[in-house]
Write an enzyme that holds these catalytic residues in place. Sequence first.
Site, PDB file in Angstrom:
ATOM      1  N   ASP A 193       0.825  -1.216   0.000  1.00 31.04           N
ATOM      2  CA  ASP A 193       0.000   0.000   0.000  1.00 31.04           C
ATOM      3  C   ASP A 193       0.859   1.266   0.000  1.00 31.04           C
ATOM      4  O   ASP A 193       1.989   1.261   0.477  1.00 31.04           O
ATOM      5  CB  ASP A 193      -0.919   0.019   1.236  1.00 31.04           C
ATOM      6  CG  ASP A 193      -0.131  -0.079   2.534  1.00 31.04           C
ATOM      7  OD1 ASP A 193       0.856  -0.841   2.576  1.00 31.04           O
ATOM      8  OD2 ASP A 193      -0.490   0.627   3.502  1.00 31.04           O
ATOM      9  N   GLU A 194       0.284   2.302  -0.538  1.00 35.08           N
ATOM     10  CA  GLU A 194       0.810   3.664  -0.409  1.00 35.08           C
ATOM     11  C   GLU A 194       2.308   3.785  -0.712  1.00 35.08           C
ATOM     12  O   GLU A 194       3.029   4.481  -0.003  1.00 35.08           O
ATOM     13  CB  GLU A 194       0.535   4.192   1.011  1.00 35.08           C
ATOM     14  CG  GLU A 194      -0.948   4.291   1.307  1.00 35.08           C
ATOM     15  CD  GLU A 194      -1.236   4.738   2.731  1.00 35.08           C
ATOM     16  OE1 GLU A 194      -2.046   5.674   2.877  1.00 35.08           O
ATOM     17  OE2 GLU A 194      -0.689   4.168   3.686  1.00 35.08           O
ATOM     18  N   ALA A 195       2.751   3.123  -1.776  1.00 31.61           N
ATOM     19  CA  ALA A 195       4.164   3.214  -2.160  1.00 31.61           C
ATOM     20  C   ALA A 195       4.353   4.483  -3.000  1.00 31.61           C
ATOM     21  O   ALA A 195       4.750   4.417  -4.166  1.00 31.61           O
ATOM     22  CB  ALA A 195       4.574   1.959  -2.925  1.00 31.61           C
TER      23      ALA A 195
END
Length: 502
Positions: free
Chosen positions: A311-313
């Site tokens: 997530d949220e890279a």
Amino acid sequence: MDETLLKQLTHPPEPTLIPQPVTQSALPDQTFTLQSSATVGVVTPSEALDRIADQLVTQLRRSTGFALPVEPGTGTITLSADGPDSLGAEGYELRVESSTVTVTAATAEGLFRGVTTLRQLLPAKAEADTDQAGPWEIAGTEISDAPRYSYRGVMLDVSRHFFSVADVKRFIELASLYKLNRLHLHLSDDQGWRIQVDSWQELTKHGGSSEVGGGPAGHYTKADYAEIVMYAADHFMTVVPEIDTPGHTNAALSSYAELNADGEAPPLYTGTEVGFSSLTVAKDLTYEFLDDVFREVAEQTPGDVIHLGGDEAHVTPHSDYLTFVPKAAELVVKHGKRVMGWHEIADAELPAGSIVQYWGNDQAKDEELARKGVRQGAELVMSPANRAYLDMKYDEDSPYGLAWAGLISVEKAYSWDPATLIPDVPESAVIGVEAPLWTETLDDLAKVEFMTFPRLPGIAELGWSPASALDWETYKDRLAAQGSRWEALGVNFYRAPEIPWR
Ligand code: ACM
């Protein structure tokens, strides 16, 4: 006095179970009373069944003061896992008559779920840890039950704030009361690395020394982690370990300079921003590191899943992300586990058997990623952030929690259907639900309990009960009856004004 009225007044209240069983009918002329002479019989004893019986009597001895000997064969309360296979892995039948209670399942796991129901049928004070006055009555009833979904999870973020083994055990106990069967542990993030890895010891020595706000932090040794895994197994919960990659990795990057693109270790981080860190996709060392980490985590994981985050890279270039996910996933598979990840991973090529965890907020692009995962053959676990995230505030007055996915009342957390939330996803692709609890604002177990209760039982019911049983009006009444159980258990629950607590 009119006979019916007399019966109503003397008959114990109708049971108010969560999750609602598949079928339940009253046996109106029968009331069971647990007496001091009662025994618990285990049909065809085994280690697993004996443990289930022992858990039950250990609690009931505390609250009732009765001896409750456990004996092979039938008893006042009879526990049997010799039922027909048609009951399924987690199904059970429960019958409460005037003088006996029988719980029948086809497996130890099914029996455990049935005993969970039996505990809820008893008066709330049965959950107390000190001697209480009876009577210990249960209204006659006949229940036949099995879950709608096989994956019914709760996630605890032990990275933003560290929680002790004792805290995690308490969380397991409370979650298992609602028939949840997966404990997802978010074990690494920017703020801290929490699981010992012998081949990369700085991860915990250095990376485990920080948490949000700069508190005492900590990590689980292999012995600690084994204790959690075993305690979860004793409550028929499988631990799903998460090592978040390629973002949310500052604690690891701070522990090993060589993992960074520039060879320089960033400082430890105690804030709450997201999306600023990334493993170095182009370095071979990144995959040597993950190979070791996933190997050691897999060795400690009896379950079949490792969660690799994803997530949220935000600072990983997207082309790098699409290169990274399949390589990381291959390492999970190499160590004999299925891949699970947040829904962003569905943009990349996924190995067979992957599980995509949807955490969207009604946005079309997130729903499309979930569908993209399904088109690749992945299964879906539903954790919509605006419904299932236990760390969102209940309302504007909630003393902690976040609000980026909106305020989540008890009704909002309950009022959705996992099968139909994302348009154009076949029902067969959805394997269950999970309620994540992120802990940026939660530094102790009392706060964890406050955010978890009373919303978690609603997610548990969405995972267990048939769609036809889901109904807010009757649910909130059943939920109200749980309040006295939480009082007996000492749970710091939020007395949400939308629930008619009694
Ligand atoms: C997430 O909430 N970043 C999965």
